[in-house]
Enzyme design. Sequence first.
Site, mmCIF file in Angstrom:
data_model
loop_
_atom_site.group_PDB
_atom_site.id
_atom_site.type_symbol
_atom_site.label_atom_id
_atom_site.label_comp_id
_atom_site.label_asym_id
_atom_site.label_seq_id
_atom_site.Cartn_x
_atom_site.Cartn_y
_atom_site.Cartn_z
ATOM 1 N N GLY A 1 0.833 -1.198 0.000
ATOM 2 C CA GLY A 1 0.000 0.000 0.000
ATOM 3 C C GLY A 1 0.865 1.244 0.000
ATOM 4 O O GLY A 1 2.053 1.182 0.335
ATOM 5 N N CYS B 1 5.332 -6.034 1.652
ATOM 6 C CA CYS B 1 5.711 -4.621 1.712
ATOM 7 C C CYS B 1 4.998 -3.924 2.879
ATOM 8 O O CYS B 1 5.307 -4.166 4.029
ATOM 9 C CB CYS B 1 5.453 -3.948 0.358
ATOM 10 N N TYR B 2 4.010 -3.064 2.599
ATOM 11 C CA TYR B 2 3.296 -2.405 3.697
ATOM 12 C C TYR B 2 2.690 -3.427 4.646
ATOM 13 O O TYR B 2 2.655 -3.220 5.869
ATOM 14 C CB TYR B 2 2.210 -1.491 3.145
ATOM 15 N N HIS C 1 8.146 -7.285 -3.660
ATOM 16 C CA HIS C 1 6.878 -7.708 -4.268
ATOM 17 C C HIS C 1 7.075 -8.993 -5.071
ATOM 18 O O HIS C 1 7.502 -8.962 -6.231
ATOM 19 C CB HIS C 1 6.326 -6.601 -5.167
ATOM 20 N N GLU D 1 4.812 -10.772 -6.355
ATOM 21 C CA GLU D 1 3.736 -10.948 -7.338
ATOM 22 C C GLU D 1 4.039 -10.336 -8.694
ATOM 23 O O GLU D 1 3.349 -10.638 -9.682
ATOM 24 C CB GLU D 1 2.425 -10.355 -6.791
ATOM 25 N N ASP E 1 -17.609 -12.445 -22.402
ATOM 26 C CA ASP E 1 -18.223 -12.478 -21.077
ATOM 27 C C ASP E 1 -19.708 -12.821 -21.136
ATOM 28 O O ASP E 1 -20.178 -13.720 -20.442
ATOM 29 C CB ASP E 1 -18.025 -11.138 -20.372
ATOM 30 N N LYS F 1 -10.655 -12.587 -16.704
ATOM 31 C CA LYS F 1 -10.954 -12.856 -18.109
ATOM 32 C C LYS F 1 -10.363 -14.189 -18.581
ATOM 33 O O LYS F 1 -11.033 -14.953 -19.279
ATOM 34 C CB LYS F 1 -10.431 -11.712 -18.975
#
Length: 533
Positions: free
Chosen positions: A65, A92-93, A181, A183, A240, A389
């Site tokens: 964050g 992180c945060y 991070h 990710e 979709d 998606k």
Amino acid sequence: MRRVVCPPPIMDRSLVLILDFGSQYTQLIARRVREQRVYCEIHPCTIPLAQIRAMQPRAVILSGGPSSVFEEGAPSVDRGVFELGVPVLGICYGMQLFCHLLGGGVEKAAEREYGPARIEVRKAEGLLEGFQRGEHVDVWMSHGDRVRSLPPGFETLASTPNAPFAAAGNLSRRIFGVQFHPEVVHTPRGVEMLRAFLFDVAQLPPDWTPGSFVEEAIEKIRNQIGPEAHAICGLSGGVDSSVAAVLVSRAIGDRLTCIFVDNGVLRKNEAAEVVKMFKEQVAIGDHGEGRLNLVHVDASKHFMDALHGVEDPEQKRKIIGRVFIEVFEREAAKVKNATHLVQGTLYPDVIESVSFKGPSATIKTHHNVGGLPERMNLKLCEPLRELFKDEVREVGASLGMPHHVLWRHPFPGPGLAIRCLGEITQEKLDVLREADAIFIEELRASELYEQVWQAFSVILPVRSVGVMGDGRTYENVLALRAVTSKDGMTADWARLPYEFLAKVSSRIINEVRGINRVVYDVSSKPPATIEWE
């Protein structure tokens, strides 16, 4: 590394709860977890502890964050999260916060650390179990504060010169934190770390599959709509709405009526192709024995009359949305005993609506049927609201839907109206359709179509001088746009080969009367949007 056989999940599916503290990467964390076939949900960090307990998560991830734990009103979390007895990973945060809450120390870093860094593994435990002590690993940092001291019971797992506690953990409590991070793609081995947390620390089964989703979704749809009521779906022919329609049809059969509205601003031959697709190519029923109950409404003249003389893009969107609701409502009223409206809402839309930061500012009005449920006293059925998606495409494939249907590029609700800049005329639409058809045809022929997220043409409200044969021309300028993306929330312009662009340009200028110049858009999102209007 030995895998531990996991006990059956507490709920129907194993849940990883991601608490959002406003990070730009929160959705990316969810994507990485889902890619490992583990189900996760994002919720704001303000969610009450009682609700968290009721959800029975098997693991919790605290996102990064933009805040500092020292700021007044900095986002926090109930300390009871760390007493749930489930593994916790702070990123992180998230790491700084749990150190702050559990008795450690956080301080302003002497230097803000943003960008590539290299950690040294001090102890190959927890999420670093697959690494070697003393190994140096490339990671991506983005922080202004750093952990000064660890809470009692925690030990260092990795460090950098600027971050002595770049990774840390309490092995007995299964609480871990990383200052970087894992990710993002800039941490090349980040997925290995997340896998270690999910499978070795949390001992989760990889049971989140398209097949399991379909079975569960069908049961939920049947329970929601009931044994006798009918549902209505606004079918556009896009991925979709198409997958949502087939999924609901699998659940309730011909009690679903799909309404396809031709608004006059579709691509070349699109209306005919959509009708043919769902009447002949897309099967429903457990054994593919049926076809969708499809109503085709040609309202193109109605839309074109309403758009006459309109140039402002926002006004175009509102007019098309209003007219669509009028047409759809009129047709839907013919469906007896309809209680539900089916929409292809995806998880990014849900995340945006519950984000810790709150809904984002409106950049432009999105065309949808959001006003219909209230006007028609219908309940929403959103069977895809848990999916990204790429997961929607996997679900569609498991339902036996044709590949070319599942890999169609996104197409905006206002259609060519927002790709025909300025006033819309039938002549300009015809020119745009022909040019766009050539662009898409060449993308498919060159096997580039599925390598880009979206590709289309835009006819500009300017003319340019050209020379064709021995004569001077003064005709339209056409822009080509192609982007790569995962979910459309961010996008980069596609680096299409020069030879390909040259061929497309040559074909368009030679075959489409009214265009004498072709340009290529090299803007990314942000700062630009994918569509021009």
